[in-house]
Design a protein around this motif. Structure first.
Motif, PDB file in Angstrom:
ATOM      1  N   ARG A 252       0.832  -1.206   0.000  1.00  9.34           N
ATOM      2  CA  ARG A 252       0.000   0.000   0.000  1.00  9.34           C
ATOM      3  C   ARG A 252       0.867   1.256   0.000  1.00  9.34           C
ATOM      4  N   ALA A 253       1.946   1.232   0.784  1.00 13.50           N
ATOM      5  CA  ALA A 253       2.831   2.394   0.830  1.00 13.50           C
ATOM      6  C   ALA A 253       3.491   2.625  -0.525  1.00 13.50           C
ATOM      7  N   THR A 254       3.913   1.553  -1.175  1.00  9.90           N
ATOM      8  CA  THR A 254       4.536   1.684  -2.493  1.00  9.90           C
ATOM      9  C   THR A 254       3.545   2.231  -3.516  1.00  9.90           C
ATOM     10  N   CYS A 255       2.319   1.738  -3.472  1.00  8.11           N
ATOM     11  CA  CYS A 255       1.286   2.232  -4.391  1.00  8.11           C
ATOM     12  C   CYS A 255       1.031   3.713  -4.171  1.00  8.11           C
ATOM     13  N   ARG A 256       0.955   4.121  -2.913  1.00  6.79           N
ATOM     14  CA  ARG A 256       0.714   5.535  -2.621  1.00  6.79           C
ATOM     15  C   ARG A 256       1.890   6.385  -3.078  1.00  6.79           C
ATOM     16  N   GLN A 257       3.113   5.906  -2.875  1.00  7.72           N
ATOM     17  CA  GLN A 257       4.275   6.655  -3.333  1.00  7.72           C
ATOM     18  C   GLN A 257       4.274   6.813  -4.854  1.00  7.72           C
ATOM     19  N   THR A 258       3.913   5.744  -5.560  1.00  2.62           N
ATOM     20  CA  THR A 258       3.881   5.799  -7.020  1.00  2.62           C
ATOM     21  C   THR A 258       2.865   6.814  -7.514  1.00  2.62           C
ATOM     22  N   ILE A 259       1.674   6.795  -6.912  1.00  2.00           N
ATOM     23  CA  ILE A 259       0.632   7.729  -7.326  1.00  2.00           C
ATOM     24  C   ILE A 259       1.032   9.161  -6.984  1.00  2.00           C
ATOM     25  N   ALA A 260       1.636   9.358  -5.807  1.00  2.00           N
ATOM     26  CA  ALA A 260       2.071  10.698  -5.427  1.00  2.00           C
ATOM     27  C   ALA A 260       3.160  11.211  -6.372  1.00  2.00           C
ATOM     28  N   SER A 261       4.050  10.325  -6.796  1.00  2.36           N
ATOM     29  CA  SER A 261       5.098  10.733  -7.730  1.00  2.36           C
ATOM     30  C   SER A 261       4.509  11.108  -9.082  1.00  2.36           C
ATOM     31  N   LEU A 262       3.530  10.333  -9.544  1.00  5.84           N
ATOM     32  CA  LEU A 262       2.880  10.650 -10.812  1.00  5.84           C
ATOM     33  C   LEU A 262       2.127  11.974 -10.721  1.00  5.84           C
ATOM     34  N   ALA A 263       1.492  12.219  -9.571  1.00  9.18           N
ATOM     35  CA  ALA A 263       0.752  13.468  -9.403  1.00  9.18           C
ATOM     36  C   ALA A 263       1.683  14.677  -9.424  1.00  9.18           C
ATOM     37  N   ARG A 264       2.930  14.504  -9.010  1.00  4.00           N
ATOM     38  CA  ARG A 264       3.875  15.618  -9.002  1.00  4.00           C
ATOM     39  C   ARG A 264       4.352  15.999 -10.397  1.00  4.00           C
ATOM     40  N   SER A 265       4.012  15.194 -11.405  1.00  2.00           N
ATOM     41  CA  SER A 265       4.468  15.517 -12.761  1.00  2.00           C
ATOM     42  C   SER A 265       3.914  16.852 -13.223  1.00  2.00           C
ATOM     43  N   GLU A 267       3.346  19.396 -11.305  1.00  2.00           N
ATOM     44  CA  GLU A 267       4.103  20.425 -10.602  1.00  2.00           C
ATOM     45  C   GLU A 267       5.484  20.608 -11.217  1.00  2.00           C
ATOM     46  N   ILE A 268       6.134  19.483 -11.558  1.00  2.00           N
ATOM     47  CA  ILE A 268       7.459  19.566 -12.167  1.00  2.00           C
ATOM     48  C   ILE A 268       7.398  20.261 -13.519  1.00  2.00           C
ATOM     49  N   ALA A 269       6.323  19.997 -14.269  1.00  2.00           N
ATOM     50  CA  ALA A 269       6.166  20.620 -15.588  1.00  2.00           C
ATOM     51  C   ALA A 269       5.700  22.066 -15.505  1.00  2.00           C
ATOM     52  N   GLY A 270       5.378  22.548 -14.317  1.00  2.00           N
ATOM     53  CA  GLY A 270       4.972  23.938 -14.147  1.00  2.00           C
ATOM     54  C   GLY A 270       3.510  24.209 -14.400  1.00  2.00           C
ATOM     55  N   TYR A 271       2.667  23.157 -14.429  1.00  2.00           N
ATOM     56  CA  TYR A 271       1.244  23.349 -14.693  1.00  2.00           C
ATOM     57  C   TYR A 271       0.458  23.676 -13.421  1.00  2.00           C
ATOM     58  N   THR A 272       0.908  23.198 -12.286  1.00  2.00           N
ATOM     59  CA  THR A 272       0.212  23.442 -11.020  1.00  2.00           C
ATOM     60  C   THR A 272       1.228  23.877  -9.969  1.00  2.00           C
ATOM     61  N   PRO A 273       0.795  24.616  -8.949  1.00  2.00           N
ATOM     62  CA  PRO A 273       1.715  25.038  -7.895  1.00  2.00           C
ATOM     63  C   PRO A 273       2.262  23.841  -7.125  1.00  2.00           C
ATOM     64  N   VAL A 274       3.443  24.002  -6.589  1.00  2.00           N
ATOM     65  CA  VAL A 274       4.080  22.948  -5.814  1.00  2.00           C
ATOM     66  C   VAL A 274       3.251  22.670  -4.555  1.00  2.00           C
ATOM     67  N   GLY A 275       2.965  21.403  -4.329  1.00  2.00           N
ATOM     68  CA  GLY A 275       2.216  21.001  -3.143  1.00  2.00           C
ATOM     69  C   GLY A 275       0.712  21.074  -3.284  1.00  2.00           C
ATOM     70  N   HIS A 276       0.223  21.515  -4.433  1.00  2.00           N
ATOM     71  CA  HIS A 276      -1.233  21.671  -4.604  1.00  2.00           C
ATOM     72  C   HIS A 276      -1.949  20.327  -4.505  1.00  2.00           C
ATOM     73  N   ALA A 277      -1.431  19.301  -5.178  1.00  2.00           N
ATOM     74  CA  ALA A 277      -2.104  18.003  -5.175  1.00  2.00           C
ATOM     75  C   ALA A 277      -2.164  17.417  -3.764  1.00  2.00           C
ATOM     76  N   ARG A 278      -1.092  17.568  -3.002  1.00  2.00           N
ATOM     77  CA  ARG A 278      -1.090  17.030  -1.637  1.00  2.00           C
ATOM     78  C   ARG A 278      -2.067  17.786  -0.740  1.00  2.00           C
ATOM     79  N   LYS A 279      -2.168  19.097  -0.938  1.00  2.00           N
ATOM     80  CA  LYS A 279      -3.128  19.867  -0.146  1.00  2.00           C
ATOM     81  C   LYS A 279      -4.552  19.425  -0.447  1.00  2.00           C
ATOM     82  N   VAL A 280      -4.863  19.267  -1.731  1.00  2.00           N
ATOM     83  CA  VAL A 280      -6.207  18.839  -2.103  1.00  2.00           C
ATOM     84  C   VAL A 280      -6.490  17.434  -1.584  1.00  2.00           C
ATOM     85  N   ALA A 281      -5.496  16.540  -1.656  1.00  2.00           N
ATOM     86  CA  ALA A 281      -5.700  15.172  -1.183  1.00  2.00           C
ATOM     87  C   ALA A 281      -5.932  15.134   0.318  1.00  2.00           C
TER      88      ALA A 281
END
Length: 440
Positions: A252-265, A267-281
């Motif tokens: 479960r931890a690995t799955c969550r890490q994978t999804i969190a890493s994909l969600a950061r894409s 942010e890395i590409a500059g489409y959303t503010p840093v940390g936005h996905a984690r705040k919403v989650a």
């Protein structure tokens, strides 16, 4: 008022467990240990189970606020050993004479001994877990030991299937008491609704809880005939359960890490503010808990909230501040559908993709989880927007402090068309708690 009530519940549970432990230790010190071999054997079993739980637990991941760990007994070997000792009436064919207070003494001493590895590794101890163990084992021993010592249990039920049924009934009531206590402690710490917390605890009883109770009964009945030599063999099933539980938590931890890493894409590409996905989650999960969603539904909600903006990767130019709410409805729908198509390729449950795809649909046509993500995302975008340029420093700070209030008011004004009123009010309730540091 809620915080005072929570402290009262914590104080009552800890106080009852502490008082019982003190009385048991004093009584045992005065009267001495009876059947010391059995006390030592079961004590070592309990201490080993607690130590393995402390040492072998996978490292905790950084979680968004409002997250809730998967329910389940983290130390099945210790729990089964404690219950087996509480229901021990004979040892190698001879009746035992230890009572309720000695059972509590052994459980307290063994549990504290098992916490030594956690303290040595610098990990915090969980007083709630120990308090629950003391109270529930004391309850099980109270239901069995007095009737056994007076001979009434044998005269009423004999030593056949009726006795086994009685022991299983006692353990079922014990497990129910433990679930009630666990939900009450979680309610006191978090302020979440008691009903869903209790439902999650009761759901966990159908799996690992029933296995622990059955192992405790088998331990008590087998040691009564074969003696203490049977304990090492009987310890194997709880050890396997503990290993499986740990592997499941790691997956479960690995799955969550994978999804969190994909969600950061995004942010890395500059489409959303840093940390936005984690705040919403994090905020979505807290709102879902406030609305009574179960633990599996909360997990799906968290995954969908992490990946709700993944469709923005299809845009040629990023949206200012990643805010999709001001976009035309058709563009929102296109981004949502593209995001759902990406999510379907990740292997997460299909419900996650459905929630992402329906972000632009009218809220009356959305499932509850999609309504939550939509409202929380709109609030986060509005509350986290940059302050107007050209303002003085003090005015900018004041604007940032007032932004959450204005964002929440904006959602309330749009409940007739865009946002579910029940979700908005649940969001307001969550934001009113000190944990979110919202200006009042």
């Amino acid at each position: 008022m809620r915080r005072r009530g929570g402290r009262g519940v914590l104080g009552a549970v800890y106080g009852a467990a502490g008082a019982l432990a003190v009385v048991a230790l004093a009584w045992t010190e005065w009267h001495g240990i009876r059947e010391p071999g059995a006390a030592l054997a079961f004590g070592l079993l309990i201490a080993l189970g607690e130590a393995i739980r402390c040492c072998d637990a996978p490292a905790a991941l950084p979680r968004a606020s409002g997250a809730h760990e998967q329910r389940g007994e983290p130390a099945p070997l210790a729990a089964a050993g404690a219950l087996g000792y509480a229901l021990l009436g004979h040892l190698g064919g001879e009746p035992t004479s230890h009572g309720v207070l000695q059972v509590v003494t052994v459980v307290v001493a063994a549990s504290l001994t098992g916490l030594v590895p956690r303290m040595a590794l610098g990990r915090p101890a969980d007083p709630g877990h120990t308090a629950r163990r003391v109270l529930t084992v004391g309850f099980a021993a109270t239901c069995f030991q007095p009737l056994h010592h007076t001979g009434r249990l044998g005269s009423w039920l004999g030593h056949g299937p009726a006795l086994v049924g009685y022991l299983l009934g006692v353990l079922a009531l014990t497990a129910l008491c433990d679930a009630v206590l666990a939900a009450a402690l979680a309610r006191a710490r978090t302020g979440w609704p008691y009903g869903p917390l209790l439902r999650d605890e009761l759901r966990a009883l159908g799996g690992i809880g029933s296995a622990i109770c059955a192992t405790g009964v088998v331990m008590a009945l087998t040691v009564a005939v074969a003696g203490l030599w049977a304990l090492p063999v009987l310890a194997l099933p709880p050890l396997l359960i503990q290993y499986s539980f740990r592997r499941y938590a790691a997956i479960r931890a690995t799955c969550r890490q994978t999804i969190a890493s994909l969600a950061r894409s995004t942010e890395i590409a500059g489409y959303t503010p840093v940390g936005h996905a984690r705040k919403v989650a994090g905020l979505s999960r807290a709102v879902g808990r406030e609305l009574g969603l179960s633990e599996p539904a909360l997990t799906v909600l968290e995954y969908a909230a992490l990946m709700h903006d993944i469709g923005q990767l299809s845009l040629v130019d990023p949206v200012p501040a990643g805010a999709t709410e001001p976009l035309p409805r058709a563009e929102q729908r296109r981004i949502a559908l593209l995001g759902g198509a990406v999510v379907r390729q990740t292997g997460v449950p299909a419900e996650v993709a459905l929630i992402v795809e329906q972000q632009a649909a009218p809220y009356r046509e959305q499932p509850l989880s999609a309504r939550i993500v939509r409202a929380v995302n709109a609030y986060t975008e509005a509350a986290g927007g940059p302050a107007a340029t050209g303002q003085a420093a003090g005015q900018a700070v004041a604007e940032r402090g007032a932004a959450p209030l204005r964002a929440l008011e904006r959602l309330r004004l749009a409940t007739a068309r865009d946002f579910d009123p029940a979700v908005v009010e649940a969001l307001a309730t969550v934001l009113s708690r000190p944990a979110y540091d919202r200006p009042r």
